[in-house]
Design an enzyme around this catalytic site. Structure first.
Site, PDB file in Angstrom:
ATOM      1  N   GLY A   1      -0.979  -7.223  -5.591  1.00 27.26           N
ATOM      2  CA  GLY A   1       0.419  -7.004  -5.215  1.00 27.26           C
ATOM      3  C   GLY A   1       0.824  -7.815  -3.999  1.00 27.26           C
ATOM      4  O   GLY A   1       0.032  -8.587  -3.445  1.00 27.26           O
TER       5      GLY A   1
ATOM      6  N   ASP B   1      -6.602  -3.746 -10.022  1.00 34.06           N
ATOM      7  CA  ASP B   1      -5.144  -3.834 -10.157  1.00 34.06           C
ATOM      8  C   ASP B   1      -4.810  -3.770 -11.643  1.00 34.06           C
ATOM      9  O   ASP B   1      -5.511  -4.380 -12.457  1.00 34.06           O
ATOM     10  CB  ASP B   1      -4.632  -5.154  -9.542  1.00 34.06           C
ATOM     11  CG  ASP B   1      -3.148  -5.100  -9.207  1.00 34.06           C
ATOM     12  OD1 ASP B   1      -2.343  -4.899 -10.144  1.00 34.06           O
ATOM     13  OD2 ASP B   1      -2.796  -5.251  -8.028  1.00 34.06           O
TER      14      ASP B   1
ATOM     15  N   GLY C   1       1.890  -6.013  -9.772  1.00 36.64           N
ATOM     16  CA  GLY C   1       1.162  -7.096  -9.102  1.00 36.64           C
ATOM     17  C   GLY C   1       1.136  -8.335  -9.974  1.00 36.64           C
ATOM     18  O   GLY C   1       1.601  -8.322 -11.116  1.00 36.64           O
TER      19      GLY C   1
ATOM     20  N   LEU D   1      -3.859   0.699  -1.972  1.00 35.99           N
ATOM     21  CA  LEU D   1      -2.492   0.147  -1.919  1.00 35.99           C
ATOM     22  C   LEU D   1      -1.802   0.194  -3.281  1.00 35.99           C
ATOM     23  O   LEU D   1      -0.629  -0.178  -3.390  1.00 35.99           O
ATOM     24  CB  LEU D   1      -2.540  -1.309  -1.433  1.00 35.99           C
ATOM     25  CG  LEU D   1      -2.448  -1.579   0.068  1.00 35.99           C
ATOM     26  CD1 LEU D   1      -3.503  -0.831   0.854  1.00 35.99           C
ATOM     27  CD2 LEU D   1      -2.550  -3.070   0.359  1.00 35.99           C
TER      28      LEU D   1
ATOM     29  N   THR E   1      -0.158   7.602 -10.409  1.00 35.81           N
ATOM     30  CA  THR E   1      -0.830   6.559  -9.623  1.00 35.81           C
ATOM     31  C   THR E   1      -1.047   7.042  -8.196  1.00 35.81           C
ATOM     32  O   THR E   1      -2.127   6.865  -7.614  1.00 35.81           O
ATOM     33  CB  THR E   1       0.012   5.264  -9.613  1.00 35.81           C
ATOM     34  OG1 THR E   1       0.184   4.832 -10.956  1.00 35.81           O
ATOM     35  CG2 THR E   1      -0.657   4.161  -8.804  1.00 35.81           C
TER      36      THR E   1
ATOM     37  N   ARG F   1     -18.786   9.359  -3.023  1.00 34.52           N
ATOM     38  CA  ARG F   1     -20.028   8.890  -3.668  1.00 34.52           C
ATOM     39  C   ARG F   1     -20.768   7.893  -2.763  1.00 34.52           C
ATOM     40  O   ARG F   1     -21.976   7.952  -2.602  1.00 34.52           O
ATOM     41  CB  ARG F   1     -19.663   8.227  -5.000  1.00 34.52           C
ATOM     42  CG  ARG F   1     -20.837   7.757  -5.834  1.00 34.52           C
ATOM     43  CD  ARG F   1     -20.387   6.751  -6.891  1.00 34.52           C
ATOM     44  NE  ARG F   1     -19.906   5.514  -6.257  1.00 34.52           N
ATOM     45  CZ  ARG F   1     -19.381   4.494  -6.914  1.00 34.52           C
ATOM     46  NH1 ARG F   1     -19.201   4.562  -8.215  1.00 34.52           N
ATOM     47  NH2 ARG F   1     -18.988   3.410  -6.279  1.00 34.52           N
TER      48      ARG F   1
ATOM     49  N   ALA G   1      -2.302   3.762   2.003  1.00 33.80           N
ATOM     50  CA  ALA G   1      -1.016   3.159   2.349  1.00 33.80           C
ATOM     51  C   ALA G   1       0.076   4.147   1.969  1.00 33.80           C
ATOM     52  O   ALA G   1       0.533   4.185   0.830  1.00 33.80           O
ATOM     53  CB  ALA G   1      -0.833   1.842   1.608  1.00 33.80           C
TER      54      ALA G   1
ATOM     55  N   TYR H   1       7.886   8.915  -6.135  1.00 34.21           N
ATOM     56  CA  TYR H   1       7.234   8.105  -5.101  1.00 34.21           C
ATOM     57  C   TYR H   1       7.038   8.935  -3.824  1.00 34.21           C
ATOM     58  O   TYR H   1       5.920   9.033  -3.312  1.00 34.21           O
ATOM     59  CB  TYR H   1       8.110   6.891  -4.816  1.00 34.21           C
ATOM     60  CG  TYR H   1       7.490   5.856  -3.921  1.00 34.21           C
ATOM     61  CD1 TYR H   1       6.468   5.028  -4.362  1.00 34.21           C
ATOM     62  CD2 TYR H   1       7.948   5.686  -2.609  1.00 34.21           C
ATOM     63  CE1 TYR H   1       5.912   4.056  -3.530  1.00 34.21           C
ATOM     64  CE2 TYR H   1       7.397   4.720  -1.781  1.00 34.21           C
ATOM     65  CZ  TYR H   1       6.385   3.909  -2.248  1.00 34.21           C
ATOM     66  OH  TYR H   1       5.837   2.950  -1.419  1.00 34.21           O
TER      67      TYR H   1
END
Ligand code: UDP
Length: 341
Positions: A13, A34, A39, A80, A99, A113, A121, A152
């Site tokens: 991105g 990604d 992106g 991100l 997401t 892990r 972000a 969002y």
């Protein structure tokens, strides 16, 4: 690549690709996950011919899906991955929510892990349409949980919650930054955010689309400053959250006039309806970033816009497209977009 490495989700991105450049330049080994929804692998294509190529791997993966079992041991995770332009994140609101939330969960699982540190972000959008100005990290926000921006805003709020819950329950090392309107080269012409829209429109001689009366404000932070803040935060000793943004506030109309002046364009300004829940004012209080990270932005809006305009000017006309023709999250992925660079 056998050494423990730095994972950048969303590394193809706008912000992520600049972060990869900085990490590689300082000697880190970098893996990108990604899904190329917003992106663009072309942002990383230069790495294939760079001396860093042996320390760089690109894999196509949607972070909301279970992560590949064969990932090498990770030392740091910069999370991100998420469409950041309102035009994009509202087009697929369910995927945006997943997401932000499932992607965060998977990042935290991977961190547990491997004993890795995770930087999330986050965003000024967690403050919603703020009733406190400027916004300090202590402000809890004014978000509409069922509005068009909620996928969002609330997704990123839950991601912050998950980070802190993980930290408390599992002792994982987490870092949270809240980013305020980053801009710069590698914004895509069809991104839909205001800076790229205005520049593309000005260069094409099309009207600049000002939503509402243009009196709403934003504080625009040049990408190099944002990335510098991300690196400092990852290496810091505190969880945050920390605001990263430029405290110089401008109205949208001022931005339009500045873009017209810097491009020398004679485009008109055209009013469009203000989108619902569009925040009226936004400016970060960055005292915490100054105190804990010794960070403050160095690039003025005018200098940053000059760089960004130069980037769009050198773009081949075929790529430049139109600000109105938003690229969609379903656009076919270029053949270079998957596999290992
Ligand atoms: N905006 C505008 N014209 C555009 C795109 C955006 O006037 O072509 C306005 C938008 O309504 C908002 C501000 O610019 O008030 C910043 O919008 P952007 O989408 O860049 O990001 P936001 O801060 O809203 O997430």
């Amino acid at each position: 690549m056998t050494a423990p490495l730095v994972l950048v989700t969303g590394g193809a991105g706008f912000l992520g690709s600049h972060l990869c450049d900085r990490l590689l330049a300082r000697g880190d080994a970098v893996l990108v996950l990604d899904d190329f929804s917003t992106g663009d692998a072309s942002h990383l294509a230069h790495l294939a011919a760079s001396p860093h190529r042996d320390r760089f791997t690109l894999r196509q993966h949607d972070i909301a899906q279970p992560w590949p079992a064969d990932l090498p041991p990770l030392r740091r995770i910069y999370n991100l991955a998420c469409p950041a332009s309102p035009a994009h994140y509202q087009r697929h609101p369910v995927q945006t929510t997943l997401t932000s939330t499932l992607g965060m969960w998977h990042a935290l699982e991977a961190a547990r892990r491997d004993g890795a540190r995770v930087l999330q972000a986050s965003t000024s959008e967690v403050y919603g349409d703020p009733e406190e100005h400027p916004q300090a990290e202590s402000y809890r926000g004014h978000v509409n949980p069922i509005g068009p921006r909620a996928c969002y805003d609330e997704g990123k709020r839950v991601a912050e919650t998950l980070c802190m819950a993980w930290h408390r329950e599992h002792g994982s090392e987490v870092r949270i930054v809240r980013l305020f309107n980053s801009y710069g080269p590698r914004l895509r012409p069809g991104d839909g955010r205001v800076v790229s829209n205005f520049i593309v429109q000005a260069l094409r001689g099309e009207p600049l689309t000002v939503y509402g009366d243009g009196s709403q404000t934003r504080s625009f932070c040049y990408v190099d400053d944002t990335v510098d803040g991300l690196l400092r935060m990852m290496d810091s000793a505190i969880e945050g959250p920390i605001n990263l943004g430029n405290p110089v506030e401008h109205t949208v109309l001022e931005l339009a006039e500045l873009v017209l002046r810097l491009t020398g364009s004679r485009s008109a300004i055209e009013r469009r309806p203000l989108p619902p829940d569009d925040p009226k004012r936004r400016r970060p209080d960055i005292s915490r970033a100054g105190h804990h990270l010794q960070w403050s932005p160095r690039v003025s809006l005018e200098d940053g816009l000059r760089e960004t305009i130069a980037y769009f000017r050198q773009m081949p006309a075929a790529d430049a497209g139109s600000a109105q023709r938003f690229s969609t999250m379903n656009e076919p992925i270029a053949s270079t977009s998957s596999g290992v660079l």
